[in-house]
Scaffold this active site. Structure first.
Site, PDB file in Angstrom:
ATOM      1  N   THR A   1       0.841  -1.183   0.000  1.00 48.30           N
ATOM      2  CA  THR A   1       0.000   0.000   0.000  1.00 48.30           C
ATOM      3  C   THR A   1       0.880   1.239   0.000  1.00 48.30           C
ATOM      4  O   THR A   1       1.826   1.322   0.771  1.00 48.30           O
ATOM      5  CB  THR A   1      -0.908   0.006   1.250  1.00 48.30           C
ATOM      6  N   ASP A   2       0.549   2.192  -0.837  1.00 46.51           N
ATOM      7  CA  ASP A   2       1.281   3.453  -0.886  1.00 46.51           C
ATOM      8  C   ASP A   2       0.837   4.378   0.234  1.00 46.51           C
ATOM      9  O   ASP A   2      -0.167   4.142   0.906  1.00 46.51           O
ATOM     10  CB  ASP A   2       1.047   4.139  -2.233  1.00 46.51           C
TER      11      ASP A   2
END
Length: 149
Positions: free
Chosen positions: A67-68
């Site tokens: 996940t960014d």
């Protein structure tokens, strides 16, 4: 009894989070990450031992997606080999007893997590289960029987 050996089991963990205050999911030196918060809560609750804390490979950590920064997830699967902190040495290994133990573990970990991260469920899985490579097996085969919010 401090010498009592606690069994370790492979677990799938369903987590939910709001990522706006985090620099992504994966642990990254000098960054505030979701995985670091989750690992700390697992350690504080006793599911990860002190000798394994800080070394995800020692407890077979895997997550189903990266996940960014700032990304949220309603449900993401992670897997780990954890200590069954509510295991009893009685002969009652029924599904109901196991479910109660896993729910107690979920509640214990959530005590140590910030409000924007929640463990929704724990589930016992096979030794070979890996959240990253087995993610297509989670929904069709019902790894998670319910969302225990």
């Amino acid at each position: 009894d401090t010498n009592k050996k606690v069994p370790k089991r492979k677990l799938a963990m369903l987590v939910s989070f709001l990522g706006k205050d985090y620099s992504g999911f994966q642990i990254n030196t000098n960054m505030h990450t979701l995985q670091a918060e989750i690992e700390l809560a697992l350690y504080r609750s006793g599911i990860i031992s002190g000798r394994n804390f800080g070394h995800p490979s020692k407890y077979s950590w895997s997550n189903s997606a990266r996940t960014d920064k700032g990304v949220h997830a309603a449900a993401q699967v992670c897997s780990l080999k954890g200590e069954m902190i509510y295991h009893t040495s009685t002969s009652d290994d029924s599904q109901e007893s196991m479910r109660e133990n896993l729910d107690a573990m979920r509640m214990k970990v959530n005590e140590y997590l910030p409000e924007d991260i929640r463990v929704l469920d724990f589930e016992r899985v096979t030794r070979m289960f890996c959240a990253r490579t087995s993610r297509d097996k989670v929904r069709p085969y019902g790894c998670f029987h319910q969302l225990s919010i």
